[in-house]
Enzyme design. Structure first.
Site, PDB file in Angstrom:
ATOM      1  N   ASN A   1       0.919  -0.824  -0.163  1.00  0.00           N
ATOM      2  CA  ASN A   1       0.215   0.084   0.181  1.00  0.00           C
ATOM      3  C   ASN A   1       0.994   1.173   0.012  1.00  0.00           C
ATOM      4  O   ASN A   1      -0.061   2.075  -0.386  1.00  0.00           O
ATOM      5  CB  ASN A   1      -1.001  -0.263   1.513  1.00  0.00           C
ATOM      6  CG  ASN A   1      -0.232  -0.430   2.342  1.00  0.00           C
ATOM      7  OD1 ASN A   1       0.268  -1.294   2.941  1.00  0.00           O
ATOM      8  ND2 ASN A   1      -0.523   0.084   3.573  1.00  0.00           N
TER       9      ASN A   1
ATOM     10  N   THR B   1     -26.808  -9.940  10.895  1.00  0.00           N
ATOM     11  CA  THR B   1     -27.661  -9.243   8.977  1.00  0.00           C
ATOM     12  C   THR B   1     -26.751  -8.674   8.336  1.00  0.00           C
ATOM     13  O   THR B   1     -26.166  -7.532   8.841  1.00  0.00           O
ATOM     14  CB  THR B   1     -28.185  -8.545   9.268  1.00  0.00           C
ATOM     15  OG1 THR B   1     -29.539  -8.958  10.349  1.00  0.00           O
ATOM     16  CG2 THR B   1     -29.765  -8.089   9.283  1.00  0.00           C
TER      17      THR B   1
ATOM     18  N   CYS C   1      -2.416   5.295   8.198  1.00  0.00           N
ATOM     19  CA  CYS C   1      -2.165   4.307   9.262  1.00  0.00           C
ATOM     20  C   CYS C   1      -1.225   5.449  10.542  1.00  0.00           C
ATOM     21  O   CYS C   1      -1.381   5.810  11.519  1.00  0.00           O
ATOM     22  CB  CYS C   1      -2.371   3.213   9.839  1.00  0.00           C
ATOM     23  SG  CYS C   1      -3.374   2.279   8.184  1.00  0.00           S
TER      24      CYS C   1
END
Ligand code: PLP
Length: 401
Positions: A160, A246, A334
């Site tokens: 990345n 869900t 990050c």
């Protein structure tokens, strides 16, 4: 068009597509009905739920197709970090009686590195294989790290920060020969370069919607049929009882459409991005003194350019670029805000003081040559300005360093 942030200059230039991408209008349009109209729980029995269940199925098919997987091998998650955590922790749990040794690399995303560190605190041993100066895995080191108790090799598909693409097929073959599972964090690669789980011998693969023009908060873990890892989230029977909760129907529909769009234009988009990326790289290397390209010169993501500028601080460069309306990054989202240099740049052998002066520019198919030209001109001005204030730069020019 005018770029920058002054009164008459309003256009922003977004060059941080490795951090996240703009969601496609087509994706948004496809998702919309699944919020307020077709909101039924896709697991329900009544016919109102049929539309949602069918849409989820369709999305799973499209998502699987892009990597040559079967639809029942795709497990939707809340993103790349969850998929990485799940894959690594579940393999560790499943095989801890066979062995407690994991192999990864020094340049993984923190979602992988920190999961490995967590396991180290719980009795596992991790070998961090080194990379060469271009960020490529040392395959001989990987092979010799394998032990009888090795249960997992987890190596990212593409980095990345510096964009280096790993030899997945070779790594997959090594894993297979030694009967070890192979997981790859393909969050930066999926939808950007061709991937095939069969050809590459991949057993587990993580991807994330928002890195390829899909929605945030949705991703998936590909689990090869026959790999019997357990669940990370316990609860209902969703996702073949392996990932309870869900289903995020709009997100799933969105990632499916994003995968479909990516697959349709992959070659064309890669070609366009590579051309513009190389134009950017060549201009910066030629026109900015004391500058180097990080990552592999050829085997790199089509949209990634990463530079180091000697004698300056990456953070200052980013702030001044932002004042001109240019969104860029020093590497990993990050690590922004922390003063530690990137673990990736240190791993490719850069000394601390140079690793501090890094700049990552990541393009999209919408990036224009005009935007790149404006950005290069701004980089030239800003780098010169910052260096003029740097005592180290002065010394080096006088031959003191
Ligand atoms: C962005 C990224 C992740 C994390 O993905 P999320 O969906 O944001 O959790 C993991 N690995 C790599 C290589 C990334 O670029």
């Amino acid at each position: 068009m005018v770029f920058g942030k002054s009164e008459e200059k309003q256009e922003m230039i977004y060059l941080d597509n490795a951090a996240t991408t703009k969601m496609s209008e087509e994706v948004f349009t496809a998702m919309k009905p699944f919020f307020c109209e077709q909101y039924a729980n896709p697991s329900a029995i009544y016919s109102f739920a049929g539309g949602s269940a069918k849409a989820v199925d369709e999305a799973r098919k499209k998502t699987a197709a892009l990597i040559g997987a079967r639809l029942e091998e795709i497990y939707f998650t809340a993103g790349g970090s969850e998929s990485d955590n799940w894959a690594i922790r579940a393999v560790a749990e499943l095989y801890n009686t066979k062995g407690k040794h994991i192999i990864t690399s020094t340049i993984e995303h923190h979602a992988v590195l920190h999961t490995c560190q967590y396991l180290e605190k719980h009795g596992f041993e991790v070998t961090y294989v080194n990379v060469d100066a271009h960020g490529k895995i040392k395959l001989d080191e990987l092979e010799s790290a394998i032990r009888p108790d090795t249960i997992l090799i987890t190596i990212m598909a593409a980095n990345n920060e510096i964009g280096t693409v790993q030899p997945l097929q070779e790594i997959g073959a090594i894993a297979k020969k030694n009967k070890i599972l192979f997981h790859t964090d393909a969050v930066q690669a999926y939808g950007h370069i061709p991937l095939n789980v069969e050809e590459m011998g991949i057993d587990l693969l993580s991807a994330s919607g928002h890195k390829f023009h899909g929605p945030k908060g949705i991703g998936f873990l590909y689990i090869r049929r026959g790999v019997r890892i357990g669940s990370l989230i316990h609860g209902g029977a969703q996702e073949r009882s392996r990932r309870a909760g869900t289903l995020n129907t709009p997100g799933i529909v969105g990632i499916g459409v994003a995968a479909d769009l990516a697959s349709k234009s992959l070659d064309e988009r890669m070609k366009k991005e590579i051309e513009l990326r190389d134009y950017l790289i060549n201009r910066v290397l030629k026109e900015v003194p004391y500058c180097r390209l990080n990552g592999h010169p050829i085997d790199r993501l089509p949209n990634n350019a990463n530079f180091c500028f000697e004698f300056i601080e990456g953070e200052s460069l980013l702030i001044l670029l932002d004042q001109q309306g240019i969104c860029a990054s020093s590497g990993s989202a990050c690590t922004s805000g922390s003063l530690d240099p990137s673990h990736v740049l240190l791993a490719i052998g850069l000394p601390h003081e140079i690793a501090h002066g890094s700049l990552r520019l990541t393009l999209s198919e919408e990036t224009t040559k005009e935007e790149i030209d404006f950005t290069v001109e701004e980089i030239k001005k800003i780098v010169e300005r910052l260096r003029a204030m740097s005592p180290l730069y002065e010394d080096s020019r006088k031959g003191f360093v």
